[in-house]
Design a protein around this motif. Structure first.
Motif, PDB file in Angstrom:
ATOM      1  N   PRO A 142       1.652  -9.291  -8.118  1.00  0.00           N
ATOM      2  CA  PRO A 142       2.768  -9.642  -9.023  1.00  0.00           C
ATOM      3  C   PRO A 142       2.510  -9.045 -10.402  1.00  0.00           C
TER       4      PRO A 142
ATOM      5  N   TRP B   2      11.000  -4.964  -6.192  1.00  0.00           N
ATOM      6  CA  TRP B   2      11.631  -6.209  -6.663  1.00  0.00           C
ATOM      7  C   TRP B   2      11.883  -7.112  -5.461  1.00  0.00           C
TER       8      TRP B   2
ATOM      9  N   LYS C 281      -0.672 -12.201 -18.018  1.00  0.00           N
ATOM     10  CA  LYS C 281      -0.893 -13.584 -18.460  1.00  0.00           C
ATOM     11  C   LYS C 281      -1.854 -13.636 -19.637  1.00  0.00           C
TER      12      LYS C 281
ATOM     13  N   TYR D 210       6.890   0.276  -7.483  1.00  0.00           N
ATOM     14  CA  TYR D 210       7.352  -1.043  -7.891  1.00  0.00           C
ATOM     15  C   TYR D 210       8.307  -1.573  -6.831  1.00  0.00           C
TER      16      TYR D 210
ATOM     17  N   ASP E 241      12.140 -11.452  -4.398  1.00  0.00           N
ATOM     18  CA  ASP E 241      12.115 -12.886  -4.758  1.00  0.00           C
ATOM     19  C   ASP E 241      12.071 -13.098  -6.271  1.00  0.00           C
ATOM     20  N   HIS E 242      12.938 -12.379  -6.953  1.00  0.00           N
ATOM     21  CA  HIS E 242      13.139 -12.553  -8.398  1.00  0.00           C
ATOM     22  C   HIS E 242      11.892 -12.241  -9.225  1.00  0.00           C
ATOM     23  N   GLN E 243      11.048 -11.386  -8.715  1.00  0.00           N
ATOM     24  CA  GLN E 243       9.913 -10.944  -9.518  1.00  0.00           C
ATOM     25  C   GLN E 243       9.559  -9.515  -9.130  1.00  0.00           C
ATOM     26  N   LEU E 244       8.894  -8.845 -10.031  1.00  0.00           N
ATOM     27  CA  LEU E 244       8.532  -7.454  -9.850  1.00  0.00           C
ATOM     28  C   LEU E 244       7.087  -7.367  -9.368  1.00  0.00           C
ATOM     29  N   TRP E 245       6.884  -6.535  -8.347  1.00  0.00           N
ATOM     30  CA  TRP E 245       5.551  -6.372  -7.749  1.00  0.00           C
ATOM     31  C   TRP E 245       5.073  -4.944  -8.007  1.00  0.00           C
TER      32      TRP E 245
ATOM     33  N   GLY F 122       3.689  -9.875 -13.231  1.00  0.00           N
ATOM     34  CA  GLY F 122       3.478 -10.883 -14.277  1.00  0.00           C
ATOM     35  C   GLY F 122       2.057 -11.377 -14.357  1.00  0.00           C
ATOM     36  N   GLU F 123       1.317 -11.271 -13.220  1.00  0.00           N
ATOM     37  CA  GLU F 123      -0.075 -11.718 -13.212  1.00  0.00           C
ATOM     38  C   GLU F 123      -0.939 -10.870 -14.138  1.00  0.00           C
TER      39      GLU F 123
END
Length: 445
Positions: free
Chosen positions: A138, A113, A144, A111, A115-119, A140-141
């Motif tokens: 990403p 972190w 969805k 994992y 640009d304010h998102q978790l990859w 979050g992708e």
């Protein structure tokens, strides 16, 4: 004062709450399993793309297939031979981070972190050919579609809860008809109807012990009432007979021994008082305020009833030189039982005459106010204390130090008679010095 709680509403709320709790737990379980499965599937896709890059010719159709997969799942990749980039996805995001990952990260999933998102990061190597693949996605992708599914599932749950609430409301209400019917049967019971209660079909198993105990109580109450009625009848007969016999013997003794007239007169008064106590007790036992609907009533003139009472008590008023001063209005008619109303007014007026002083006065006022007729009876006797006022109407209660004779039942009988006629009675201090009694008779019951 505690507030009553509706069992019907409580059952609906409990059932709905348990269903909502089960639904929320199911939603959480569904979310956890879905997250786990999504992570597994997406990781497998990243692994598949990495294998395709390492073992395939990226210039062939497999390279096109890799681009299609990476675009569909928003996966970025970079394929290198040592430091030379062989191919990479468009706008590879972490080009500057490659050296960091290469030096600090081993093969496999990681994992990051940024640009304010978790990859989600996946790195694979072929040490023999000095090839390496770095893949990014990403996090979050991945969720969805899952978030949309959870939201849809939540809306379905809310709709189901609403439907369940409607079903529970009407179903529980339908089941409670048996309890409501049982309540009506219980409320309909009276001294004239103490038959056992029968449950409506279908019978509720939970209500059977309560109905059984209630029927046993009704049976005991029925036996008690029969015993009381038998005792009342026997007492009436057994007590009246010796009192009548004593009165007859007193009359014989008065004629035979005139010189003992004063001594016999006091005995006569005691016998009369005993007779009055007996009659009052029997009347008090027969009166039942819950049976007012069965009470025979007629349209009576209160003025005429009051005049009859004054005429009946006139000898006692003359004996103490008491002036009765009535102030009456015309056309004062009510629907009531004439004998009971006569007994009530007679007890009150007799009480006023007893407690008024020698050469005293009794004031009576009667007038109509809207749908009621108000009557006040006052005397100018000795004042009453607040303690006496609070206890007036209790059976056999007589204020300490009272010299007048009485049974202490007259006012109690008056209260019962007024209750039978849905009226009101109030005791207070009179402005003339004695007791003030206010009666309120409804014109029609």
């Amino acid at each position: 004062m505690s507030h009553a709680v509706s069992l019907q509403s409580k059952l609906v709320r409990t059932s709905l709450f348990s269903s909502m709790l089960a639904g929320i737990l199911a939603l959480l379980l569904f979310s956890v399993i879905s997250v786990y499965q999504t992570m597994q599937v997406q990781d497998q896709i990243m692994d598949e793309i990495a294998d395709m890059l390492l073992i395939s010719d990226v210039t062939s159709n497999s390279g096109q297939h890799v681009d299609e997969l990476s675009d569909e799942f928003d996966i970025q990749y970079q394929f290198k031979n040592q430091q030379q980039v062989l191919t990479e996805s468009k706008d590879f995001y972490l080009e500057n981070q490659y050296s960091t990952l290469k030096n600090n990260a081993s093969e496999g999933y990681h994992y990051l972190w940024q640009d304010h998102q978790l990859w989600r990061v996946y790195r694979a190597e072929d040490s023999e050919l000095n090839l390496s693949v770095l893949m990014l996605q990403p996090l979050g992708e991945r969720f969805k579609d899952l978030a949309q599914n959870v939201f849809s599932y939540g809306l379905i749950l809310i709709l189901l809860w609403l439907i369940q609430w409607l079903i529970l409301h009407f179903a529980v209400k339908r089941q409670f008809r048996v309890i409501h019917q049982l309540s009506k049967e219980i409320s309909a019971k009276s001294a004239d109807d103490l038959a056992p209660i029968q449950q409506q079909v279908p019978e509720l198993k939970e209500l059977q012990p309560m109905v059984l105990q209630l029927n046993q109580l009704l049976e005991r109450l029925k036996k008690s009432l029969i015993a009381e009625q038998r005792f009342t009848a026997d007492a009436s007969h057994e007590l009246r007979s010796p009192l009548s016999a004593i009165q007859m013997r007193l009359q014989v003794l008065k004629r035979k021994y005139p010189e003992l007239d004063q001594d016999l007169a006091s005995i006569q008064n005691d016998v009369n008082r005993g007779t009055q106590v007996l009659e009052n007790l029997l009347l008090l036992a027969r009166l039942d305020p819950t049976n007012s609907s069965q009470l025979p009533k007629t349209n009576i003139d209160l003025n005429m009833v009051l005049n009859d009472v004054i005429q009946a008590l006139q000898p006692f008023a003359v004996e103490k030189n008491i002036q009765i001063q009535p102030q009456l209005s015309s056309d004062l008619y009510i629907t009531a039982n004439e004998k009971l109303v006569f007994s009530c007014i007679r007890n009150l007026l007799d009480n006023a005459i007893r407690y008024a002083g020698q050469n005293g006065h009794v004031f009576i006022e009667m007038q109509q106010k809207q749908q009621y007729i108000n009557m006040t009876i006052e005397d100018d006797g000795q004042g009453v204390t607040d303690e006496v006022l609070q206890r007036l109407g209790e059976r056999f209660y007589r204020a300490l130090g009272t010299k007048t004779q009485g049974s202490g039942l007259g006012l109690s009988i008056c209260e019962k008679i007024i209750d039978l006629h849905a009226g009101k009675i109030h005791f207070s201090k009179s402005a003339h010095g004695g007791l003030k009694v206010e009666l309120q008779f409804p014109i029609t019951i």
